[in-house]
Structure formats: structure tokens, C-alpha cells
Enzyme design. Sequence first.
Site, PDB file in Angstrom:
ATOM      1  N   ARG A 159       0.772  -1.358   0.108  1.00  5.58           N
ATOM      2  CA  ARG A 159      -0.008   0.144  -0.102  1.00  5.58           C
ATOM      3  C   ARG A 159       1.031   1.198  -0.081  1.00  5.58           C
ATOM      4  O   ARG A 159       0.676   2.259   0.570  1.00  5.58           O
ATOM      5  CB  ARG A 159      -0.773  -0.028   1.290  1.00  5.58           C
ATOM      6  CG  ARG A 159      -1.984  -1.198   1.174  1.00  5.58           C
ATOM      7  CD  ARG A 159      -3.110  -0.779   0.291  1.00  5.58           C
ATOM      8  NE  ARG A 159      -4.385  -1.567   0.606  1.00  5.58           N
ATOM      9  CZ  ARG A 159      -5.294  -1.125   1.409  1.00  5.58           C
ATOM     10  NH1 ARG A 159      -5.310  -0.136   1.812  1.00  5.58           N
ATOM     11  NH2 ARG A 159      -6.214  -2.249   1.724  1.00  5.58           N
ATOM     12  N   ARG A 171      -3.147   7.297   1.127  1.00  6.09           N
ATOM     13  CA  ARG A 171      -3.347   8.631   1.724  1.00  6.09           C
ATOM     14  C   ARG A 171      -2.545   9.078   2.823  1.00  6.09           C
ATOM     15  O   ARG A 171      -2.532  10.423   3.347  1.00  6.09           O
ATOM     16  CB  ARG A 171      -4.802   8.319   2.696  1.00  6.09           C
ATOM     17  CG  ARG A 171      -5.888   8.725   1.457  1.00  6.09           C
ATOM     18  CD  ARG A 171      -7.415   8.703   2.126  1.00  6.09           C
ATOM     19  NE  ARG A 171      -7.813   7.289   2.175  1.00  6.09           N
ATOM     20  CZ  ARG A 171      -9.111   7.072   2.792  1.00  6.09           C
ATOM     21  NH1 ARG A 171      -9.839   7.880   3.440  1.00  6.09           N
ATOM     22  NH2 ARG A 171      -9.800   5.903   2.746  1.00  6.09           N
ATOM     23  N   ARG A 190      -6.402  11.956  -5.854  1.00  3.54           N
ATOM     24  CA  ARG A 190      -7.617  11.083  -5.340  1.00  3.54           C
ATOM     25  C   ARG A 190      -8.928  12.067  -5.485  1.00  3.54           C
ATOM     26  O   ARG A 190      -9.790  11.724  -6.022  1.00  3.54           O
ATOM     27  CB  ARG A 190      -7.369  10.644  -3.815  1.00  3.54           C
ATOM     28  CG  ARG A 190      -8.669  10.059  -3.281  1.00  3.54           C
ATOM     29  CD  ARG A 190      -8.804   8.624  -3.815  1.00  3.54           C
ATOM     30  NE  ARG A 190      -9.756   8.071  -2.938  1.00  3.54           N
ATOM     31  CZ  ARG A 190     -11.074   8.060  -2.991  1.00  3.54           C
ATOM     32  NH1 ARG A 190     -11.724   8.909  -3.697  1.00  3.54           N
ATOM     33  NH2 ARG A 190     -11.837   7.329  -2.328  1.00  3.54           N
ATOM     34  N   ASP A 236      -7.067  -2.282  -6.898  1.00  5.17           N
ATOM     35  CA  ASP A 236      -7.772  -2.974  -5.594  1.00  5.17           C
ATOM     36  C   ASP A 236      -8.052  -4.028  -6.121  1.00  5.17           C
ATOM     37  O   ASP A 236      -8.420  -4.463  -7.231  1.00  5.17           O
ATOM     38  CB  ASP A 236      -8.942  -2.018  -5.186  1.00  5.17           C
ATOM     39  CG  ASP A 236      -9.276  -2.345  -3.950  1.00  5.17           C
ATOM     40  OD1 ASP A 236      -8.445  -1.916  -2.701  1.00  5.17           O
ATOM     41  OD2 ASP A 236     -10.013  -3.347  -3.644  1.00  5.17           O
ATOM     42  N   TYR A 294     -15.433 -10.618   0.848  1.00  3.15           N
ATOM     43  CA  TYR A 294     -15.894  -9.351   0.494  1.00  3.15           C
ATOM     44  C   TYR A 294     -17.101  -9.475  -0.420  1.00  3.15           C
ATOM     45  O   TYR A 294     -18.243  -8.740  -0.051  1.00  3.15           O
ATOM     46  CB  TYR A 294     -15.030  -8.327  -0.226  1.00  3.15           C
ATOM     47  CG  TYR A 294     -13.966  -7.898   0.575  1.00  3.15           C
ATOM     48  CD1 TYR A 294     -13.924  -6.821   1.603  1.00  3.15           C
ATOM     49  CD2 TYR A 294     -12.660  -8.425   0.776  1.00  3.15           C
ATOM     50  CE1 TYR A 294     -13.051  -6.173   2.416  1.00  3.15           C
ATOM     51  CE2 TYR A 294     -11.453  -8.053   1.434  1.00  3.15           C
ATOM     52  CZ  TYR A 294     -11.955  -7.089   2.361  1.00  3.15           C
ATOM     53  OH  TYR A 294     -10.793  -6.427   3.182  1.00  3.15           O
TER      54      TYR A 294
HETATM   55  O1  1CP Z   1       0.391   0.711  -3.263  1.00  2.68           O
HETATM   56  C1  1CP Z   1      -0.540  -0.026  -3.075  1.00  2.68           C
HETATM   57  O2  1CP Z   1      -0.393  -1.365  -2.526  1.00  2.68           O
HETATM   58  C2  1CP Z   1      -1.904   0.358  -3.801  1.00  2.68           C
HETATM   59  C3  1CP Z   1      -2.555  -0.634  -4.584  1.00  2.68           C
HETATM   60  C4  1CP Z   1      -3.603  -1.365  -3.359  1.00  2.68           C
HETATM   61  C5  1CP Z   1      -3.599  -2.709  -3.075  1.00  2.68           C
HETATM   62  C6  1CP Z   1      -2.462  -3.631  -3.395  1.00  2.68           C
HETATM   63  C7  1CP Z   1      -4.903  -0.730  -2.959  1.00  2.68           C
HETATM   64  C8  1CP Z   1      -5.338   0.505  -2.911  1.00  2.68           C
HETATM   65  N1  1CP Z   1      -5.479  -1.864  -2.277  1.00  2.68           N
HETATM   66  C9  1CP Z   1      -4.787  -3.266  -2.387  1.00  2.68           C
HETATM   67  C10 1CP Z   1      -5.081  -4.453  -2.251  1.00  2.68           C
HETATM   68  C11 1CP Z   1      -6.067  -4.613  -0.835  1.00  2.68           C
HETATM   69  N2  1CP Z   1      -7.380  -3.874  -0.934  1.00  2.68           N
HETATM   70  C12 1CP Z   1      -6.233  -5.605  -0.112  1.00  2.68           C
HETATM   71  C13 1CP Z   1      -5.330  -6.486   0.298  1.00  2.68           C
HETATM   72  C14 1CP Z   1      -3.854  -5.975   0.821  1.00  2.68           C
HETATM   73  C15 1CP Z   1      -4.349  -5.666   2.438  1.00  2.68           C
HETATM   74  O3  1CP Z   1      -4.769  -6.605   3.117  1.00  2.68           O
HETATM   75  O4  1CP Z   1      -3.995  -4.502   2.758  1.00  2.68           O
HETATM   76  C16 1CP Z   1      -7.466  -5.484   0.395  1.00  2.68           C
HETATM   77  C17 1CP Z   1      -8.039  -6.635   1.659  1.00  2.68           C
HETATM   78  C18 1CP Z   1      -8.221  -4.394  -0.154  1.00  2.68           C
HETATM   79  C19 1CP Z   1      -9.742  -4.121  -0.048  1.00  2.68           C
HETATM   80  C20 1CP Z   1      -9.810  -2.831   0.458  1.00  2.68           C
HETATM   81  N3  1CP Z   1      -9.796  -1.651  -0.548  1.00  2.68           N
HETATM   82  C21 1CP Z   1      -9.641  -2.134   1.665  1.00  2.68           C
HETATM   83  C22 1CP Z   1      -9.507  -2.909   2.904  1.00  2.68           C
HETATM   84  C23 1CP Z   1     -10.813  -2.949   3.889  1.00  2.68           C
HETATM   85  C24 1CP Z   1     -10.858  -3.804   5.130  1.00  2.68           C
HETATM   86  O5  1CP Z   1     -11.515  -4.724   5.125  1.00  2.68           O
HETATM   87  O6  1CP Z   1      -9.635  -3.808   5.781  1.00  2.68           O
HETATM   88  C25 1CP Z   1      -9.583  -0.892   1.503  1.00  2.68           C
HETATM   89  C26 1CP Z   1      -9.581   0.390   2.641  1.00  2.68           C
HETATM   90  C27 1CP Z   1      -9.629  -0.610   0.134  1.00  2.68           C
HETATM   91  C28 1CP Z   1      -9.721   0.931  -0.714  1.00  2.68           C
HETATM   92  C29 1CP Z   1      -8.187   1.222  -0.852  1.00  2.68           C
HETATM   93  N4  1CP Z   1      -7.492   0.342  -1.788  1.00  2.68           N
HETATM   94  C30 1CP Z   1      -6.265   1.039  -2.146  1.00  2.68           C
HETATM   95  C31 1CP Z   1      -6.219   2.329  -1.438  1.00  2.68           C
HETATM   96  C32 1CP Z   1      -5.012   3.412  -1.635  1.00  2.68           C
HETATM   97  C33 1CP Z   1      -7.283   2.290  -0.731  1.00  2.68           C
HETATM   98  C34 1CP Z   1      -7.568   3.452   0.253  1.00  2.68           C
HETATM   99  C35 1CP Z   1      -9.032   4.045  -0.651  1.00  2.68           C
HETATM  100  C36 1CP Z   1      -8.958   5.722  -0.659  1.00  2.68           C
HETATM  101  O7  1CP Z   1      -8.071   6.242  -1.359  1.00  2.68           O
HETATM  102  O8  1CP Z   1      -9.821   6.435  -0.264  1.00  2.68           O
END
Ligand code: 1CP
Length: 365
Positions: free
Chosen positions: A45, A49, A58, A95, A171
Site C-alpha cells: 500500500r 493517503r 484522489r 484494488d 468481501y
Molecule cells: O500501493 C498500493 O499497494 C496500492 C494498491 C492497492 C492494493 C495492493 C490498494 C489501493 N489496495 C490493495 C489491496 C487490497 N485492497 C487488499 C489486500 C491488501 C491488504 O490486506 O491490505 C484488500 C483487503 C483490499 C480491500 C480494500 N480496499 C480495503 C481494506 C478494507 C478492509 O476490510 O480492511 C480498503 C480500505 C480499500 C480501498 C483502497 N485500496 C487502495 C487504497 C489506497 C484504498 C484507500 C481508498 C482511498 O484512497 O480512499
Amino acid sequence: MDKRASGVEDPFLSGSELSKNENQKRLLRVLRGEILDPPPVWLMRQAGRYLDEYREVRAQAGGFLDLCYNPELACEVTLQPIRRFGFDAAILFSDILVVPHALGQKVWFEEGHGPRLDPLRGVQDLATLDPGRMEERLQPVFATVSLLRRSLPPETSLIGFAGAPWTVASYMIEGGSTRDFFKAKRWAYSDPQGFSQLIELLVDATSGYLLAQIEAGAEAIQIFDSWAGVWPEAEFRRWCLAPAREIIERVKTVHPEVPIILFPRGAGPLYADVAAQAGADALSLDTTVPLQWAAETLQPKVALQGNLDPAVLLVGGKAQAEAVERILSTLGQGPFVFNLGHGIDKHTPPDNVTRLVEQIRAWRR
Ligand code: 1CP
């Protein structure tokens, strides 16, 4: 010479000469079993943010999925942490939930709530998914991958990724994040045949999705099974280990040269079975995996990646320096990629990441 014992990089090769041959990219070398001194580093990640420049893009993009499907902007946010910190690898900005979205499920992101999905209630809802149109819907993601390959510095590896079937299924069934996974587990325990149809559908979709990322230019792959740790052993083997092995085998049949990192977060002692059976080139360790145990049990079989507690990066200073040194001195003796044990937190001060990279780059075995 044993490539695992080859040690320090050839001092007579300059950075630009190294980059002429992409087999020389530092992340890829370690994923193929070399020990590099200092180890390559990237952070799960790493785009997000905690960076002002991310928050700006964003806001410009509109919704989060709009950002994922906009190749120019997704490329820009992928590059931001590379410019700022000089990581050895970039991970495609997307994502794991673009897969259910591309399968035709309703997916949206609510500010402060994380992901939301119109949940699947049982096997009868599988007919609402449309795998036939998935690749077409994911074209913008593949466009981002190609754009990134043309935009990244020559020494930076490009990682493509997908969620593992169980994590994505959780999910799809829960309709968002959950603490207990009861809806998804209830389905799996009460109707294992039906649940396995969903898992198999996701094995197919994920294999195809990863192959298309490779064809667009991804040089390594990471599979995120972020919720692997919630199952008892038998279900872990059936719903996490076996599907991961199947996806890896399918990808390797077509592209044996592309290394695959698997992140079975929370697998505990079952990390040993994953190392022996999944066919991954590397395992990403969560924060709880004991370092010495991993070095002795896992690292002879696979390269390791991890596993700094993301909370340590909130604090910085001496606590951070000591935790980083412990990881480097234990795992750095074998094929190793420095990373976190889970995604970086949005409250992380970027200066602590700068210090982290400085410390790793100054380290020698
Ligand atoms: O730099 C990077 O790694 C960006 C790419 C990336 C990746 C590899 C994002 C962007 N998401 C992910 C993978 C991801 N998404 C996972 C697996 C990794 C982990 O466990 O952290 C999971 C479970 C998700 C699902 C997801 N999408 C969540 C987690 C929710 C939870 O149940 O805890 C969230 C918050 C998102 C949104 C998201 N995805 C990525 C970002 C930067 C964000 C935040 C959204 C925003 O900017 O508003």
C-alpha cells in the site's frame, strides 16, 4: 557458483548497465533466489493517503474506482512513492475488488466506510456474475500496467497483483469488511459444494486476470490472501492453500519466468506448508511470524518478504531503527525483500519512510 551464496552485487556494473538487462532488476533477482546486500525494499500500500500528493490526485479523480480505472491517474499515483522514496518496486495502483466489480457485482467505496458490495447470498446468486465480460471491463487496468512499464525508472520492477479467492469471496459474500466472517463461513460450512463453485470461479477469473497483467507488462505478481488467518487448518488448506496453488500453477504454465509472491496473512505455522506446497517463489510474512523460525524453516525453500509492523512506522525514531535492524540481521542472510507485515497506515509520517529506506540502503550483511 551457488546463486544463493553469490553475495554482494558486482561493483563494476553501474546502475544504467544493470538496467540494460531486466533480469538484473534487484527485486526480480531476489525473487529468483539471490541474496542481495542490501535487500530490495517496497511497501504494501505504498501509494495512498499518507501522501499529500496522493490525496490531491484522489480528489481530482472523483470516486476511488474512477481512480483505479483512469490509466493516467492510476499511473501517476503508482509513481508517487517511487519518486519520493526510490523503492525497488512499484505495485500497480488498483484494488483487489476490481475483480468482483468486473464480474458484474455492484461495488462502491464510501468515505470512512471502506468497500461496499451488493452481497452474494448463496449459490443461486452465482448466475448473476458474468465472467465472459471480465477482461474487457478490466482493460483500463491493463492500460495502466503498459503505461507504467513505459514510465518507470529502468531499475524499478513492476508488480501486478490480485486478491486470493478466499479474501475476495469474503468481501463478495459479506458485502464489505467484517470482523467475524460469519456469513462467508456459514456458506462455506453449510454448502461446501456451492461455495467451492464460487472459489473455482474466482480461481479462473484470477488466473486470467494475472496472465493479462503479465501480458501488459507486469514483471512479478503478488497474491494477497489478507484474511487467510481466520480459518481452522482443514479449511485453510481447502479454501486458501489449494486455490493459491492452482492459480500459481496456471500462471506458471504460461509464464514460468514471472516470479510470484504469496501473502497468506495470519497462516501461522501453516506458512511452512504454504512454502512447501503452493509453488510460490516468495512468501510475504505478516507481522506476527517469528523471524528466526522463518529464516530456518521457510527461507531454504522460498524467498521471504516482510514483515515490519506498520505501527512502528507511526512512531519512527529508535523503536523503528531497532525493529528494522532485527529484521535485516535475521532475514537479510537469505533471499529477502524488505517490506511491512501489512499495508502502511494512512497516519504514517512520510519522513519515517525516508529514514526506513536510508537505514536499509546503508545496511550490509
Ligand atoms: O500501493 C498500493 O499497494 C496500492 C494498491 C492497492 C492494493 C495492493 C490498494 C489501493 N489496495 C490493495 C489491496 C487490497 N485492497 C487488499 C489486500 C491488501 C491488504 O490486506 O491490505 C484488500 C483487503 C483490499 C480491500 C480494500 N480496499 C480495503 C481494506 C478494507 C478492509 O476490510 O480492511 C480498503 C480500505 C480499500 C480501498 C483502497 N485500496 C487502495 C487504497 C489506497 C484504498 C484507500 C481508498 C482511498 O484512497 O480512499
